[in-house]
Design an enzyme around this catalytic site. Sequence first.
Site, PDB file in Angstrom:
ATOM      1  N   ASP A   1       0.859  -1.178   0.000  1.00 57.33           N
ATOM      2  CA  ASP A   1       0.000   0.000   0.000  1.00 57.33           C
ATOM      3  C   ASP A   1       0.899   1.232   0.000  1.00 57.33           C
ATOM      4  OD1 ASP A   1      -2.226   1.889   0.557  1.00 57.33           O
ATOM      5  OD2 ASP A   1      -3.327   0.082   1.089  1.00 57.33           O
TER       6      ASP A   1
ATOM      7  N   HIS B   1      -2.637   3.194  -4.785  1.00 60.12           N
ATOM      8  CA  HIS B   1      -2.190   2.722  -3.466  1.00 60.12           C
ATOM      9  C   HIS B   1      -0.811   2.065  -3.570  1.00 60.12           C
ATOM     10  CE1 HIS B   1      -5.513   3.694  -0.863  1.00 60.12           C
ATOM     11  NE2 HIS B   1      -6.389   3.121  -1.680  1.00 60.12           N
TER      12      HIS B   1
ATOM     13  N   ASP C   1      -8.237  -0.459  -6.397  1.00 58.89           N
ATOM     14  CA  ASP C   1      -9.158   0.507  -5.786  1.00 58.89           C
ATOM     15  C   ASP C   1      -8.556   1.908  -5.703  1.00 58.89           C
ATOM     16  OD1 ASP C   1      -7.334  -0.616  -3.878  1.00 58.89           O
ATOM     17  OD2 ASP C   1      -8.493   0.322  -2.275  1.00 58.89           O
ATOM     18  N   GLU C   2      -9.441   2.888  -5.693  1.00 58.61           N
ATOM     19  CA  GLU C   2      -9.169   4.281  -5.315  1.00 58.61           C
ATOM     20  C   GLU C   2      -8.032   4.940  -6.100  1.00 58.61           C
ATOM     21  OE1 GLU C   2     -10.910   4.758  -0.900  1.00 58.61           O
ATOM     22  OE2 GLU C   2      -8.834   4.054  -0.947  1.00 58.61           O
TER      23      GLU C   2
ATOM     24  N   TRP D   1     -16.316  -3.974  -1.942  1.00 62.66           N
ATOM     25  CA  TRP D   1     -16.155  -3.326  -0.638  1.00 62.66           C
ATOM     26  C   TRP D   1     -17.042  -2.090  -0.507  1.00 62.66           C
ATOM     27  CZ3 TRP D   1     -14.167   1.677   0.301  1.00 62.66           C
ATOM     28  CH2 TRP D   1     -13.646   2.349  -0.808  1.00 62.66           C
TER      29      TRP D   1
END
Length: 212
Positions: free
Chosen positions: A23, A75, A143-144, A210
């Site tokens: 991460d 990430h 993600d993100e 999620w």
Amino acid sequence: QGDWSSDVCSSDLMNVLHLHLTDDQGFRIESKTYPKLHEMGSDGQFYTQSDMRDIIHYADERGIRIVPEFDLPGHSTSWYIGYPEFSSGTGATFGAPYQIDRKWGRNSPVMNPIKEEVYQFLDVFFKEMSELFPDEYLHIGGDENNGVQWAINPDIQAFMKANNLPNKEAMQNYFNKRLQAILNKHGKKAMGWDEIFVEGVPKTIMIQSWQG
């Protein structure tokens, strides 16, 4: 990334331990092919490959699968502390110097999806990780990604225009397909967070939700 033994033994109904190993805040697994990943991206807090083999063996004796996650393309700040050339940052130093992030949130550093050197790097890295982790699945995160570095990188914008990729979701889908091909080459199936569930995503990818 704490007391794995208590997680493993917490319930007889749980037979999968999902290890989120990378991460912005750290790269937590030893890589012998690219040692700067864990040497520079972990503050010295990482599992050696010997540690991980012990964990996998302990879990396997109890019928528990270990699914590793290597979060990409976002990430991923910890990847670029040792290897800034693989980020999408612009300028002579590729947006470096990068530092381990000391807070949580959606951050901008993201892997460069148009550089062939990135896929060569990932091919070697995931060959190593595929030999370490026996499970059929390998989690690619996804993600993100806020798309900031892609939006300000003129080479990436030109690539998107030339290849009819209208937005960051389409660009990430291109990256995911390239990454899935690498995993398949090394005998793995891809799993990712629900942001990778976009039009055109390969149907062999497992989606882990999620957000809803």
